[in-house]
Design a protein around this motif. Structure first.
Motif, PDB file in Angstrom:
ATOM      1  N   TYR A  39     -23.180  32.584   4.678  1.00 37.84           N
ATOM      2  CA  TYR A  39     -24.465  32.167   4.101  1.00 37.84           C
ATOM      3  C   TYR A  39     -24.217  31.014   3.138  1.00 37.84           C
ATOM      4  N   ASN A  40     -24.987  29.955   3.299  1.00 44.89           N
ATOM      5  CA  ASN A  40     -24.886  28.790   2.424  1.00 44.89           C
ATOM      6  C   ASN A  40     -26.281  28.450   1.920  1.00 44.89           C
ATOM      7  N   PRO A  41     -26.555  28.616   0.620  1.00 42.18           N
ATOM      8  CA  PRO A  41     -27.910  28.350   0.106  1.00 42.18           C
ATOM      9  C   PRO A  41     -28.318  26.889   0.220  1.00 42.18           C
ATOM     10  N   VAL A  42     -27.360  25.963   0.259  1.00 41.35           N
ATOM     11  CA  VAL A  42     -27.695  24.545   0.373  1.00 41.35           C
ATOM     12  C   VAL A  42     -28.341  24.251   1.730  1.00 41.35           C
ATOM     13  N   GLN A  43     -28.038  25.078   2.737  1.00 43.37           N
ATOM     14  CA  GLN A  43     -28.602  24.881   4.072  1.00 43.37           C
ATOM     15  C   GLN A  43     -30.062  25.321   4.160  1.00 43.37           C
ATOM     16  N   GLU A  44     -30.667  25.709   3.060  1.00 45.81           N
ATOM     17  CA  GLU A  44     -32.086  26.080   3.084  1.00 45.81           C
ATOM     18  C   GLU A  44     -32.942  24.902   3.542  1.00 45.81           C
ATOM     19  N   PHE A  45     -32.541  23.693   3.181  1.00 49.07           N
ATOM     20  CA  PHE A  45     -33.245  22.486   3.646  1.00 49.07           C
ATOM     21  C   PHE A  45     -33.230  22.411   5.172  1.00 49.07           C
TER      22      PHE A  45
END
Length: 626
Positions: free
Chosen positions: A79-85
């Motif tokens: 899980y990578n929160p920056v990939q929310e975009f």
């Protein structure tokens, strides 16, 4: 009593070990033993823990969009929160695609109904009467259209999400991990019949099944434990194909592209992410060739080159099965590239594919680029001929600085965006529904402003470095191009980019014109330096730096958020998910390895490779005397 002390000691030791390993396990008293301990230890007034049990809910809750996923604290699931975009944009893309698919299906149904009515009319009436009736209806339709006037622009209406649509689209997330993306699609995308969340890790499948149940989307999302390629190959039959396939692997997606282009429905879309940017941006051209069938090259325009290499690779896979792609959206952001392409079946269109890819020639001195298509399509009335391109497109040395060329590619030379699709995408955005709304809107606006038929771009900083001068402001440079009669735009892939249809000669003429008022120190330049040779050449274009009214793009005037702001520490690509319970903390490992090669190299230099000559001679003399 002795048994309780031993259990307490063992529990404390294990807990310390787990804390050292950064594993979260709550140590608490078992309910059956708690009462007995209170009785035995009541005289001492102690309420210490007797035993330890693993918490039944050792999960980390992550809320993103309308989905809430549970991540086990005892091990990692990627899980990578920056990939929310990336995920927000994917949701918006699928909303528009699902609505378009629904509209097309409704149109097909209406046409089929009209054909059936026409057949019934032919059976019940004579052909002449039917013709008269059709003429009357056509005349009446023309009159009504004339009264109504020009057609109004269609306003995008999103389908209601969260409900299973029997006539909706089928989506496959081939590498689902925790299932977050699939659950968001189920909650936020309307017109969906089924979503298959697949992964080849049992741990990941258990995690996604737990999350599917937790979010109550079992009727839409189904988990699948299979190799991603096999999951796609099994859906090759016409009735089983997916309308949308999402590929977001760790690194390169090249091993999954063959199955993806086969198992996607005609007119369906592929959403593909590549995070191996070092390979795509020229650090390892040989590796890029083995994965994508093209040579990458180091360049200031490397991020757009990476996009065009990926598009060329997908087109190559599709052509093997008589299919071709139409790019809808191509984005370079953060540490990855993301492309959305529509796949169609047409042997005729496949013949045009060799005209959509080009070899890339780049000067090693001034980085001037030239594209040479592999072929061309010559249309003369009804006659269509496919011919090889004449070549070579460049001479042995650069016409501007005299240096040699490097060859890369082939890369995609056709448009990488569909402006109509991007316009619909912007209309569909709702600010309250996306955390990254400002960035999505700004990026899409920049894509809409880009020149579609102009591959690659210049970077103002690189032009200044080559010439050895302090170049003018971006607005002045853009004004000079517009005043010369050419088009110009920026690229979403680079902040200081110049994308223009002006030839390279005009660009260097602008640099020479600015150098006249801000002279460079040519005496300190080497005779063979590219900048010196460029500045010594005569200009062929009249240049004016007067500010043009269109020199400042609308995205900049509106102060839209166009480029990523550093969100957090270590916000780049994450490491692979670990299945071991005791793999340590990634941040500690990263800090230990920071500058490791430099330290090893420094220590190696301090060690003497051999003794000095005088010391070695005296050492030998001592041995002989002894």
């Amino acid at each position: 009593m002795l048994k309780g002390v031993r259990l307490r000691t063992f529990g404390l030791l294990l807990n310390k070990f787990l804390q050292y390993r950064r594993v979260t396990i709550s140590v608490r008293m078992a309910s059956s033993e708690k009462g007995s301990e209170e009785v035995e230890g009541g005289s001492n007034g102690r309420s210490d823990e007797v035993g330890f049990v693993i918490d039944k809910r050792p999960f980390t809750h992550v809320q993103e969009g309308k989905a809430e996923v549970l991540f086990p604290s005892s091990h990692d699931v990627f899980y990578n929160p920056v990939q929310e975009f990336n995920r927000d944009l994917s949701v918006a893309v699928l909303r528009v695609f699902a609505a378009e698919h629904k509209e097309k299906e409704n149109q097909k149904r209406k046409k089929a109904e009209l054909k059936e009515k026409a057949k019934l009319l032919k059976l019940s009436k004579d052909e002449e009467e039917a013709k008269n009736e059709t003429k009357v209806t056509q005349d009446s339709d023309k009159e009504t259209k004339a009264e109504e006037g020009p057609p109004e622009e269609k306003i995008f209406t999103a389908l209601e999400p969260g409900k299973k649509d029997p006539e909706g689209i089928r989506i496959l997330e081939a590498l689902a991990a925790s299932g977050l993306r699939s659950i968001r699609y189920a909650h936020e995308v309307g017109g969906v019949m089924e979503i298959v969340a697949n992964d080849f890790s049992k741990q990941a499948v258990e995690c996604m099944e737990r999350n599917i149940t937790h979010n109550k989307v079992e009727d839409i999302v189904t988990s699948s434990y299979s190799d991603a390629s096999m999951a796609m190959y099994k859906s090759y039959e016409q009735g089983k194909r997916f309308h949308a396939i999402d590929l977001d692997p760790y690194g390169s997606p090249h091993v999954f592209l063959d199955g993806a282009v086969k198992s996607v429905a005609d007119g369906g879309i592929l959403l593909v992410t590549c995070t191996d940017m070092a390979v795509l941006c020229g650090n390892s051209p040989e590796t890029c060739y083995t994965k994508y069938g093209a040579l990458s090259i180091k360049s200031k325009a490397c991020h757009e080159i990476a996009l065009r290499i990926v598009l060329q690779c997908i087109e190559s896979h599709a052509n093997r099965y008589g299919r071709h792609i139409v790019p809808l959206l191509s984005m370079s952001a953060d540490f990855y590239v993301r492309v959305v392409v529509q796949v169609f079946t047409s042997q005729y269109k496949c013949k045009e594919s060799f005209s959509k890819v080009s070899w890339l020639y780049q000067c090693v001195g001034c980085e001037t680029t030239t594209l040479q298509p592999l072929g061309r399509v010559v249309v003369n009335g009804k006659s269509v001929k496919y011919q090889l391109s004449p070549g070579p497109a460049v001479s042995q040395s650069c016409d501007h600085c005299g240096h040699r060329y490097s060859v890369a590619g082939p890369i995609w030379n056709a448009p990488i965006h569909n402006k109509d699709f991007i316009h619909k995408l912007k209309e569909s955005l709702v600010e309250d529904e996306f955390t990254t709304f400002r960035r999505i809107y700004g990026t899409l606006t920049m894509m809409e402003e880009e020149l579609t038929n102009v591959p690659l771009y210049y970077v103002v900083d690189k032009l200044a470095a080559v010439a050895g001068i302090n170049l003018c402001k971006m607005v002045q440079f853009r004004s000079a191009i517009l005043n010369a009669g050419y088009k110009v735009s920026m690229s979403h892939a680079c902040k200081n980019s110049i994308k223009t249809d002006a030839p390279a000669q005009v660009i260097w003429d602008i640099v020479r014109a600015w150098e006249k008022s801000n002279p460079a120190n040519k005496e300190k330049m080497a005779p063979d330096r590219p900048g010196r040779r460029l500045l010594e050449k005569k200009s062929e274009t009249e240049i004016s730096f007067e500010i043009h009214p269109d020199s400042n793009p609308q995205s900049r005037k509106q102060e839209l958020l166009r480029f990523q702001v550093k969100p957090e520490k270590n916000w780049g690509p994450k490491s692979r998910a670990k299945t071991s319970l005791f793999h340590g903390n990634q941040e500690d490992k990263r800090s230990r390895n920071q500058g490791k090669k430099r330290r090893i190299h420094a220590n190696a230099e301090q060690l003497p490779t051999k003794l000095p000559k005088e010391e070695s001679d005296s050492h030998v003399g001592k041995e002989t005397s002894a």
